[in-house]
Design an enzyme around this catalytic site. Structure first.
Site, mmCIF file in Angstrom:
data_model
loop_
_atom_site.group_PDB
_atom_site.id
_atom_site.type_symbol
_atom_site.label_atom_id
_atom_site.label_comp_id
_atom_site.label_asym_id
_atom_site.label_seq_id
_atom_site.Cartn_x
_atom_site.Cartn_y
_atom_site.Cartn_z
ATOM 1 N N THR A 12 0.819 -1.222 0.000
ATOM 2 C CA THR A 12 0.000 0.000 0.000
ATOM 3 C C THR A 12 0.844 1.260 0.000
ATOM 4 O OG1 THR A 12 -1.798 -1.080 1.170
ATOM 5 C CG2 THR A 12 -1.708 1.288 1.384
ATOM 6 N N ASP A 55 1.536 -6.375 -4.644
ATOM 7 C CA ASP A 55 0.677 -6.373 -3.458
ATOM 8 C C ASP A 55 1.166 -7.601 -2.684
ATOM 9 O OD1 ASP A 55 -1.480 -7.270 -1.723
ATOM 10 O OD2 ASP A 55 -2.746 -5.834 -2.761
ATOM 11 N N SER A 56 1.468 -7.441 -1.409
ATOM 12 C CA SER A 56 2.150 -8.537 -0.711
ATOM 13 C C SER A 56 1.287 -9.782 -0.554
ATOM 14 C CB SER A 56 2.684 -8.067 0.637
ATOM 15 O OG SER A 56 1.670 -8.019 1.595
ATOM 16 N N SER A 57 0.002 -9.699 -0.873
ATOM 17 C CA SER A 57 -0.808 -10.921 -0.851
ATOM 18 C C SER A 57 -0.415 -11.853 -1.999
ATOM 19 C CB SER A 57 -2.297 -10.572 -0.946
ATOM 20 O OG SER A 57 -2.651 -9.875 0.219
ATOM 21 N N THR A 87 1.562 -4.785 4.115
ATOM 22 C CA THR A 87 1.362 -5.246 5.495
ATOM 23 C C THR A 87 0.756 -6.653 5.567
ATOM 24 O OG1 THR A 87 -0.819 -4.201 5.596
ATOM 25 C CG2 THR A 87 1.063 -2.907 6.397
ATOM 26 N N GLN A 273 -3.779 -22.018 18.873
ATOM 27 C CA GLN A 273 -4.696 -21.053 18.235
ATOM 28 C C GLN A 273 -4.804 -19.774 19.056
ATOM 29 O OE1 GLN A 273 -8.499 -22.982 17.495
ATOM 30 N NE2 GLN A 273 -7.508 -24.710 16.474
HETATM 31 N N1 ASP Z 1 -2.683 -5.554 0.305
HETATM 32 C C1 ASP Z 1 -1.615 -4.675 0.756
HETATM 33 C C2 ASP Z 1 -0.311 -5.452 0.762
HETATM 34 O O1 ASP Z 1 -0.086 -6.225 1.645
HETATM 35 C C3 ASP Z 1 -1.915 -4.159 2.129
HETATM 36 C C4 ASP Z 1 -0.869 -3.223 2.700
HETATM 37 O O2 ASP Z 1 0.180 -2.980 2.189
HETATM 38 O O3 ASP Z 1 -1.168 -2.662 3.787
HETATM 39 O O4 ASP Z 1 0.473 -5.298 -0.138
#
Ligand code: ASP
Length: 337
Positions: A12, A55-57, A87, A273
């Site tokens: 982000t 995007d880190s996902s 994040t 958990q």
């Molecule tokens: N979807 C974004 C990522 O992880 C979220 C972020 O950076 O806060 O790249």
């Protein structure tokens, strides 16, 4: 004055909205143009971008390999490194790098932001500027934080102890079972006793991570078919998210599945958990049956750290005994022994 390398991997922090209104990674120059303050820092800062910011996902082992490679290539040219990262998976990347960067004795600080750098209320600037200050902090000619950490919203956390706790708040990360390494207020206070010592051996990287494992969660009503993944020859490890201090229902089929898998060489690790606390193998009868079968207690490892440690140790092709010993040991301060 320290010489620092800032590595842009996406997230982000450097995103802009596309024509459909969705946030997508943008180029590094755009990000740098928004932080002219960098020139005011008492450090020499150079910057580099990964080949394709994400995007880190979308993160994969290849992205971790690229980041580790950049640090290896520049290791002796800089006193510290700051990685700008999304994040969503920052805690996974920080955990993975903590294992992949062997004998690390320089700071590698990951940071990002909840709002893009171009937004008026962005949290990006403070996160970047303080991360650079921390990466450049020296005492007696040595870096103060020679390990992989995450800096976010006034807290410096050990990377492999960290988990993302909020998708809304600026305070997005916590390390529930380990206190912050530093806190930033008017001054930055370092908890020196909590920071890993300097390593003397030669720095190297390990990149042969293995993805031959599964993460499985215990839940009420669990069915035998859910565990059929253990029949696959591809699976060499399992991270089992158990209840409380490491418990699971005493179901005959579950015990048989676990026994059969362990007998054929699958490493099964249990983590809790719960957000806080650790595995106590013998505390309850509902836990004891697992550990008698050979399940490896994962102490207070986060999910992110256990995924990274599993990928790292499976990649090392260890014997069952060596794997078990290494998993239960603190290799990079990731668990309480
Ligand atoms: N979807 C974004 C990522 O992880 C979220 C972020 O950076 O806060 O790249």
């Amino acid at each position: 004055m320290s010489k620092l390398l800032m590595i842009y991997s996406g997230g982000t922090i450097g995103m802009m909205r596309n024509t459909d209104g969705h946030l997508v990674p943008f180029d590094f120059k755009y990000l740098l143009d928004h932080i002219p303050e960098l020139k005011l820092l008492p450090h020499e800062i150079e910057t580099v971008s990964v080949s394709r910011p994400i995007d880190s996902s979308d993160v994969s082992f290849d992205n971790w390999k690229e980041l580790a490679g950049i640090i290896l290539d520049h290791y002796y040219d800089y006193e510290g490194f700051v990685i700008l990262h999304g994040t969503d998976t920052m805690a996974y990347t920080a955990s993975a790098l903590s294992f992949m960067l062997e004998n690390l004795s320089k700071p590698v600080v990951l940071t990002g932001s909840q709002l893009p750098i171009g937004d008026l209320r962005t949290d990006a600037k403070e996160n970047i500027i303080t991360s650079l200050e921390i990466a450049g902090k020296q005492a007696g000619g040595k870096p103060v934080v020679p390990e992989v950490s995450i800096y976010f919203e006034y807290k410096l956390l050990r990377g492999n102890r960290t988990t993302k706790i909020s998708s809304e708040h600026f305070n997005a990360f916590d390390s529930p079972n380990y206190p912050p390494l530093a806190e930033a207020g008017v001054e930055i206070y370092f908890n020196r006793d909590l920071i890993l010592p300097h390593r003397k051996d030669i720095f190297k990287i390990f990149t042969d991570l293995s993805g031959a494992f599964a993460v499985m969660k215990i839940y009420p009503g669990i069915q035998e078919s859910y565990f059929s993944i253990l029949d696959s020859e591809q699976i060499k490890g399992v991270i089992l998210e158990t209840y409380g201090s490491g418990n699971a229902p005493r179901l005959k089929w579950l015990q048989n599945k676990i026994k059969h898998a362990i007998d054929k060489g699958v490493h099964i690790v249990s983590i809790t958990q719960c957000m806080h606390g650790k595995i106590h193998p013998g505390r309850y009868e509902t836990g004891r049956h697992l550990y008698e079968l050979g399940v490896i207690p994962g102490s207070d490892l986060t999910l992110e750290a256990s995924v990274a440690k599993m990928a790292y140790l499976l990649g090392k092709n260890l014997s069952h005994k060596a794997f078990r010993t290494a998993f239960m040991q603190s290799l990079r301060g990731e668990l309480t022994e």
